[in-house]
Design an enzyme around this catalytic site. Sequence first.
Site, short mmCIF file in Angstrom:
data_model
loop_
_atom_site.label_atom_id
_atom_site.label_comp_id
_atom_site.label_asym_id
_atom_site.label_seq_id
_atom_site.Cartn_x
_atom_site.Cartn_y
_atom_site.Cartn_z
N ASP A 144 148.44 -38.89 48.31
CA ASP A 144 148.15 -40.00 47.40
C ASP A 144 148.95 -39.93 46.11
O ASP A 144 149.57 -38.90 45.81
CB ASP A 144 146.64 -40.04 47.09
CG ASP A 144 146.07 -38.65 46.79
OD1 ASP A 144 146.85 -37.73 46.53
OD2 ASP A 144 144.83 -38.51 46.82
N ASN A 202 132.34 -36.22 45.20
CA ASN A 202 131.56 -37.29 45.86
C ASN A 202 131.89 -37.42 47.35
O ASN A 202 131.55 -38.41 47.99
CB ASN A 202 131.79 -38.64 45.15
CG ASN A 202 133.24 -39.12 45.25
OD1 ASN A 202 134.08 -38.43 45.83
ND2 ASN A 202 133.52 -40.29 44.71
N HIS A 238 134.97 -37.55 48.64
CA HIS A 238 136.22 -38.24 48.98
C HIS A 238 137.28 -37.27 49.49
O HIS A 238 137.26 -36.08 49.16
CB HIS A 238 136.73 -39.10 47.82
CG HIS A 238 137.42 -38.40 46.69
ND1 HIS A 238 137.12 -38.65 45.37
CD2 HIS A 238 138.40 -37.47 46.66
CE1 HIS A 238 137.90 -37.91 44.59
NE2 HIS A 238 138.68 -37.18 45.35
N GLU A 267 137.55 -43.22 48.69
CA GLU A 267 136.25 -43.11 48.03
C GLU A 267 135.13 -43.53 48.99
O GLU A 267 135.39 -44.16 50.02
CB GLU A 267 136.25 -44.03 46.79
CG GLU A 267 137.30 -43.67 45.74
CD GLU A 267 136.95 -42.43 44.91
OE1 GLU A 267 136.09 -41.63 45.34
OE2 GLU A 267 137.55 -42.27 43.83
C1 GLP Z 1 141.66 -35.75 43.65
C2 GLP Z 1 142.69 -35.91 44.78
C3 GLP Z 1 142.23 -35.27 46.05
C4 GLP Z 1 141.68 -33.90 45.73
C5 GLP Z 1 140.40 -34.04 44.94
C6 GLP Z 1 139.83 -32.70 44.47
O1 GLP Z 1 141.09 -36.94 43.24
N1 GLP Z 1 143.10 -37.25 45.05
O2 GLP Z 1 143.29 -35.21 46.97
O3 GLP Z 1 141.39 -33.21 46.91
O4 GLP Z 1 140.54 -34.93 43.87
O5 GLP Z 1 140.51 -32.21 43.35
P1 GLP Z 1 140.40 -30.73 42.88
O6 GLP Z 1 141.11 -29.89 43.88
O7 GLP Z 1 141.13 -30.69 41.56
O8 GLP Z 1 138.96 -30.41 42.77
#
Ligand code: GLP
Length: 240
Positions: free
Chosen positions: A67, A135, A137, A142
């Site tokens: 993404d 959440n 995702h 989402e």
């Molecule tokens: C972000 C990314 C995800 C990621 C998630 C968790 O929003 N788009 O790909 O897995 O949040 O992030 P983190 O690893 O910093 O907890």
Amino acid sequence: MRVFITKDYEEMSERAFEIVKELVVENPYAVLGLATGTTPLGLYGRMKADHKKNGTSYRHVRTVNLDEYMGLPAVHEQSYAYFMKKNLFDGLDIDLNNTHIENGMAPSAEEECENYNRLLKMLRQDIQILGIGSNGHIAFNEPGTPFNSQTHVVELAESTIKDNARLFKDVSEVPRKAFTMGLKNIMDAKKIVVLANGANKAKAVKEAIQGNMSENVPASILQSHEDCTFICDEQAAALL
Ligand code: GLP
């Protein structure tokens, strides 16, 4: 679905690294599906250290990222393109032309999504690395995203904007929209490895692994993948 529970973040990262290294050594032309966020940093650090020390080569490896924020150019310090270059690609011998991510500045969002879907058809992930949002995702899919979704533009959930604000100067700077691979694009990967650490992921991990498969918890779709492994530290696994 397999679940490994590790003592801590370092052991989680080491396990993931072993899986990625084995794949790349076996298939130097492998397609790696990569994720951003703080979770995979330990994995990426190990890949870079191993490349430096043992010469494991990524010269022919291709990558596709999940993404990208909409409206941020690749040179912006908070863009995911920048993140990948800084935290992984610059420390490997990878050809940057073989690394792919949605273009946050694409003039036509619709065309960008179509192009990315076409690319993903040609570059099916041998492995897809995933983190998980608090959440539930995955990528930026989402809660409520259809299971059959492909690359699309999303409005980020307030909770995600808040979670990700720690990486920006101020919450007002977090983009409200992003491009993301859809759940179907992720499920097309031959192998999926989900990493989760820390107590703030425990509820999402439990719902993803043991809850009903539901579009309210995007990660729950992974229950139906034939080769999906969760690697969680003890805190993230606390509710299992
Ligand atoms: C972000 C990314 C995800 C990621 C998630 C968790 O929003 N788009 O790909 O897995 O949040 O992030 P983190 O690893 O910093 O907890």
